[in-house]
Design a protein around this motif. Sequence first.
Motif, PDB file in Angstrom:
ATOM      1  N   GLY A  26       0.800  -1.219   0.000  1.00  0.00           N
ATOM      2  CA  GLY A  26       0.000   0.000   0.000  1.00  0.00           C
ATOM      3  C   GLY A  26       0.828   1.262   0.000  1.00  0.00           C
ATOM      4  O   GLY A  26       0.268   2.369   0.013  1.00  0.00           O
ATOM      5  N   ASP A  27       2.150   1.121  -0.034  1.00  0.00           N
ATOM      6  CA  ASP A  27       3.018   2.295  -0.067  1.00  0.00           C
ATOM      7  C   ASP A  27       2.837   3.048  -1.383  1.00  0.00           C
ATOM      8  O   ASP A  27       2.634   2.455  -2.435  1.00  0.00           O
ATOM      9  CB  ASP A  27       4.482   1.867   0.095  1.00  0.00           C
ATOM     10  N   PHE A  28       2.934   4.359  -1.304  1.00  0.00           N
ATOM     11  CA  PHE A  28       2.708   5.190  -2.479  1.00  0.00           C
ATOM     12  C   PHE A  28       3.687   4.858  -3.603  1.00  0.00           C
ATOM     13  O   PHE A  28       3.367   5.009  -4.788  1.00  0.00           O
ATOM     14  CB  PHE A  28       2.837   6.668  -2.085  1.00  0.00           C
ATOM     15  N   LYS A  29       4.887   4.385  -3.260  1.00  0.00           N
ATOM     16  CA  LYS A  29       5.921   4.084  -4.245  1.00  0.00           C
ATOM     17  C   LYS A  29       6.084   2.580  -4.475  1.00  0.00           C
ATOM     18  O   LYS A  29       7.161   2.129  -4.887  1.00  0.00           O
ATOM     19  CB  LYS A  29       7.258   4.668  -3.783  1.00  0.00           C
ATOM     20  N   SER A  83      -4.228   7.534   9.006  1.00  0.00           N
ATOM     21  CA  SER A  83      -5.085   7.097  10.112  1.00  0.00           C
ATOM     22  C   SER A  83      -6.538   7.494   9.906  1.00  0.00           C
ATOM     23  O   SER A  83      -7.444   6.836  10.434  1.00  0.00           O
ATOM     24  CB  SER A  83      -4.578   7.693  11.431  1.00  0.00           C
ATOM     25  N   GLU A  84      -6.773   8.566   9.161  1.00  0.00           N
ATOM     26  CA  GLU A  84      -8.144   9.015   8.921  1.00  0.00           C
ATOM     27  C   GLU A  84      -8.934   8.023   8.076  1.00  0.00           C
ATOM     28  O   GLU A  84     -10.167   8.051   8.062  1.00  0.00           O
ATOM     29  CB  GLU A  84      -8.134  10.382   8.236  1.00  0.00           C
ATOM     30  N   ASN A  85      -8.243   7.170   7.322  1.00  0.00           N
ATOM     31  CA  ASN A  85      -8.892   6.125   6.524  1.00  0.00           C
ATOM     32  C   ASN A  85      -9.885   6.699   5.514  1.00  0.00           C
ATOM     33  O   ASN A  85     -11.058   6.305   5.458  1.00  0.00           O
ATOM     34  CB  ASN A  85      -9.598   5.115   7.432  1.00  0.00           C
ATOM     35  N   PHE A  86      -9.411   7.618   4.706  1.00  0.00           N
ATOM     36  CA  PHE A  86     -10.274   8.183   3.667  1.00  0.00           C
ATOM     37  C   PHE A  86     -10.648   7.144   2.614  1.00  0.00           C
ATOM     38  O   PHE A  86     -11.628   7.328   1.892  1.00  0.00           O
ATOM     39  CB  PHE A  86      -9.556   9.364   3.000  1.00  0.00           C
ATOM     40  N   GLU A  87      -9.890   6.068   2.513  1.00  0.00           N
ATOM     41  CA  GLU A  87     -10.184   5.033   1.515  1.00  0.00           C
ATOM     42  C   GLU A  87     -11.203   4.011   2.001  1.00  0.00           C
ATOM     43  O   GLU A  87     -11.564   3.093   1.260  1.00  0.00           O
ATOM     44  CB  GLU A  87      -8.892   4.305   1.132  1.00  0.00           C
ATOM     45  N   LEU A  93     -10.854   1.606   4.228  1.00  0.00           N
ATOM     46  CA  LEU A  93     -10.262   0.270   4.265  1.00  0.00           C
ATOM     47  C   LEU A  93     -10.856  -0.538   5.402  1.00  0.00           C
ATOM     48  O   LEU A  93     -11.340  -0.001   6.394  1.00  0.00           O
ATOM     49  CB  LEU A  93      -8.745   0.373   4.456  1.00  0.00           C
ATOM     50  N   GLU A  94     -10.788  -1.866   5.258  1.00  0.00           N
ATOM     51  CA  GLU A  94     -11.177  -2.735   6.360  1.00  0.00           C
ATOM     52  C   GLU A  94     -10.207  -2.540   7.518  1.00  0.00           C
ATOM     53  O   GLU A  94      -9.072  -2.105   7.339  1.00  0.00           O
ATOM     54  CB  GLU A  94     -11.168  -4.199   5.909  1.00  0.00           C
ATOM     55  N   ARG A  95     -10.661  -2.902   8.725  1.00  0.00           N
ATOM     56  CA  ARG A  95      -9.877  -2.652   9.924  1.00  0.00           C
ATOM     57  C   ARG A  95      -8.468  -3.234   9.841  1.00  0.00           C
ATOM     58  O   ARG A  95      -7.480  -2.556  10.114  1.00  0.00           O
ATOM     59  CB  ARG A  95     -10.611  -3.243  11.133  1.00  0.00           C
ATOM     60  N   ASP A  96      -8.366  -4.502   9.457  1.00  0.00           N
ATOM     61  CA  ASP A  96      -7.050  -5.145   9.405  1.00  0.00           C
ATOM     62  C   ASP A  96      -6.157  -4.505   8.348  1.00  0.00           C
ATOM     63  O   ASP A  96      -4.969  -4.288   8.562  1.00  0.00           O
ATOM     64  CB  ASP A  96      -7.207  -6.646   9.101  1.00  0.00           C
ATOM     65  N   GLU A  97      -6.737  -4.195   7.207  1.00  0.00           N
ATOM     66  CA  GLU A  97      -5.963  -3.575   6.125  1.00  0.00           C
ATOM     67  C   GLU A  97      -5.480  -2.183   6.533  1.00  0.00           C
ATOM     68  O   GLU A  97      -4.343  -1.794   6.229  1.00  0.00           O
ATOM     69  CB  GLU A  97      -6.832  -3.494   4.872  1.00  0.00           C
ATOM     70  N   LEU A  98      -6.337  -1.455   7.232  1.00  0.00           N
ATOM     71  CA  LEU A  98      -5.950  -0.126   7.690  1.00  0.00           C
ATOM     72  C   LEU A  98      -4.800  -0.216   8.688  1.00  0.00           C
ATOM     73  O   LEU A  98      -3.849   0.568   8.629  1.00  0.00           O
ATOM     74  CB  LEU A  98      -7.147   0.576   8.334  1.00  0.00           C
ATOM     75  N   ARG A  99      -4.869  -1.176   9.589  1.00  0.00           N
ATOM     76  CA  ARG A  99      -3.816  -1.308  10.586  1.00  0.00           C
ATOM     77  C   ARG A  99      -2.476  -1.597   9.927  1.00  0.00           C
ATOM     78  O   ARG A  99      -1.442  -1.055  10.322  1.00  0.00           O
ATOM     79  CB  ARG A  99      -4.169  -2.432  11.577  1.00  0.00           C
ATOM     80  N   VAL A 100      -2.491  -2.453   8.909  1.00  0.00           N
ATOM     81  CA  VAL A 100      -1.243  -2.752   8.199  1.00  0.00           C
ATOM     82  C   VAL A 100      -0.713  -1.506   7.512  1.00  0.00           C
ATOM     83  O   VAL A 100       0.495  -1.210   7.554  1.00  0.00           O
ATOM     84  CB  VAL A 100      -1.471  -3.884   7.176  1.00  0.00           C
ATOM     85  N   CYS A 140      -6.701  -1.063  -7.117  1.00  0.00           N
ATOM     86  CA  CYS A 140      -7.600  -0.360  -6.202  1.00  0.00           C
ATOM     87  C   CYS A 140      -6.836   0.395  -5.117  1.00  0.00           C
ATOM     88  O   CYS A 140      -7.438   0.928  -4.180  1.00  0.00           O
ATOM     89  CB  CYS A 140      -8.588  -1.327  -5.570  1.00  0.00           C
ATOM     90  N   ILE A 141      -5.492   0.449  -5.220  1.00  0.00           N
ATOM     91  CA  ILE A 141      -4.675   1.150  -4.227  1.00  0.00           C
ATOM     92  C   ILE A 141      -4.148   2.428  -4.867  1.00  0.00           C
ATOM     93  O   ILE A 141      -3.581   2.387  -5.963  1.00  0.00           O
ATOM     94  CB  ILE A 141      -3.490   0.278  -3.770  1.00  0.00           C
ATOM     95  N   PRO A 142      -4.301   3.566  -4.214  1.00  0.00           N
ATOM     96  CA  PRO A 142      -3.802   4.833  -4.790  1.00  0.00           C
ATOM     97  C   PRO A 142      -2.288   4.941  -4.704  1.00  0.00           C
ATOM     98  O   PRO A 142      -1.736   5.679  -3.890  1.00  0.00           O
ATOM     99  CB  PRO A 142      -4.498   5.907  -3.945  1.00  0.00           C
TER     100      PRO A 142
END
Length: 591
Positions: free
Chosen positions: A124-127, A253-257, A259-266, A166-168
Motif C-alpha cells: 500500500g506504499d505510495f511508491k 489514520s483518517e482512513n479516507f479510503e 479500508l477494512e480494519r485489518d488492512e488499515l492497521r497494516v 484499487c490502491i492509490p
Amino acid sequence: SSLIKEVQKAKWKVRDALRCFIAQYPTSGRHWRMLIEYELRRGHYERADRLLAQAMLATGHASLELWDLQFLRVTDKYEESVEKRKKATGGGDKYADITVESEERHEQEQASAMYDRGLMHVGGDFKALKLWRSYMKFVKDWPQRTQAEKDRQRDKLRSIHQRALCIPIDGVEDVWRDYEQFERSIEGNETLGGKLLDKHRGLFNSARQMLPRRRAQWEGVDVLRLARPPTAPLEHDDREQVRGWKRRLAFESENFERLERDELRVRVRHSYEQCVACLRFYPEIWLEYAMWEARHESASSVQQQAAASSGGGGGGPASSSMNDDMAGASAGAAAAAAVGAEAGSLSIVSSVSLAEAVYRRALTVLPECTVLHLALAELLEARGTQVGLSGARRVYASLVKTVPSSDMAWALYQRFVRRTEGKAAARQVFALTQTARSRGELGRHLYLSHALLEWHANAEPTIALKVFQQAVRRHPHFLHCSDFVLSYAELLVSRQDVRDARSLYERATAAMDHAVDAAAGGAPLATTLPQPGPKALWLAYMRFEVLHASCPRDSARLRDLEVRMQASRAVRESGREEGALRRGRGGGGSG
C-alpha cells in the motif's frame, strides 16, 4: 561525511566500511542493500540471506529497497531450482514425471507466498508500483506447458492486477491499462473480461481520485533520510520533516479510503515503521506509534470478544486474517515475541504487547528518555495483573538506574510503589536515595514529593513535617524555592502551627533577598529563584497574615509586610526579568 572521511583515511575494505556505516545508521535500508549486494556479488549467498533477514528486522519490514531485493532473491532461487530440474531430467521441455510438475508448482506457491507477504507489508506504499510489477513479471515467466498451468498463471495475474489497481499508488493508471490489456488478450474472454473490467473500474476510479490527496502527503517527506539526533533548537529541515511525517500519519489514520480494519492497521503500521526509521531519535514519534498500537489493538480485542460471544466462534476467515496480520506486525510483533507475548493472540494482553514492543524498541534507541520509561510503566500497570505490575516496577527500577539524579524519576517510582505495595515499601524507595540526597545529586522535588505523599496518601503529617525539616536543615537553599516553601507553610498552617509558619515565611523571604545579592551579575534570576518566584511567596505570606489577624497590631504587621514586599530586591529583580522576557517574546513574534 565524517564517517566517509574516516573510512577513506583508514583504507577500510568495502564490507567493513558498510558495516561501520550501518552500525551508525541501522535503519537505512539503502545501505543494508549495498552490503547485501556486495556479499551476493562475491557468492556469499547464505551470509547475504542472513543479513537480509537481519536488515528486515532492523528496518521494521518497511524498506521498499529491501523488499525489492528480497523479491529478486526469491526469483533467483526459483529459477535456479528450475534449471537444476531441467538438467536432472535431460533438459527436455516436456515433463512426463508428475512428481516434477508437482515440485515446481509447490515452489511457485512458496515464492508467491513471499511476494504476498511483502506486499501485505508495503504493497500500500505510495511508491510500491515496482514491487507489484516484480510480482507480475515473476508470474508471467511461469512455464505454460499444459492448459492447467496456463489457467493457474492467468488466475494469478488477474488476482495481482485486481489487488493493485484499487490502491492509490503512484502509477496506478498504468496498472489499470495493463489490466485492461490483459483481460482483452485472453481468447474467448470477451463476456467475462468485460464484466470484470466493469466491476473493478469503480475501484480504480476511487483510487485515482484519492491519488492527488495521497501524493500531497508524500511530497516533502524523505523516506531515505538518515536518522540522526535532533538539535536544539530544531533545524528548519528537521522541523519540516517532523511536520510532514505527522501530516502523512494523520492522513493514513483518517482512513479516507474506507479500508477494512485489518488492512488499515497494516497500512498505518507501515507508515509508522517508515517514520521511526527516519526519526528514530524523536520520542514523540515513538509515543504516538505505541499509543496508536494500544488503542487500535485494544479496540480489535473488544470487537473479537463481542463476535465470539455472539456465536462467531472466532475460527472463520476474519479470525485467520487477524492472526496473519498480528503475526506479521512488522518489527513490533517480532519484539513482542521476544518479550514473551503471543503475537497471534487476540487477547487484550497480546494487543497491549504490541504497544509494549514499540516502547521497548524505542528505549533501545533512547535509553535515557524518561517519558518513554514512564509511558511503558503506565501501560504495564494498566493491565492490572501481577505480571504487568512486576514489569512496571522493573521499568521504574531501570529508569532510576539510568537517570539516578532525576527527582521526577524517583518521585514517580516511589508513588508507583505506594500504589501497588504500600507505604512501607514506598519509604524504602526514599531510603535508597539517601546517599544521592546527601551529595546534593537529588533536589527539592524529591523531598517535596515524599512529604506530600506522607501527608496526603499516608495521612502522616508528623512524618511529612520531619521530611520538610530535614530538607531545610540539609539544604538551606531550598528556602529560595517558592513551591517548596508554600507547601511547607501549608502543612504548618494545617497543624495550627502559626508561629512556625510565620517564622518560615520570614526566613524564606530573607533568603531570597540574600540569594539575589549573591547572584548579582551571575546566573539568571529564574535559575536562582525558581518559579512561581518571590512575588507569589510574598502574596501567600500576606494572605496568611490576613487570615490569622486577630488583634490591632496585626494591621500594622500587614502594612509593614506590604512595604517590605515593595522594597524586596527579589521581587523587583524578578519583575524586571519577567518584563524583559515578555518584551523579548513580543519582539520575536512581531519580527
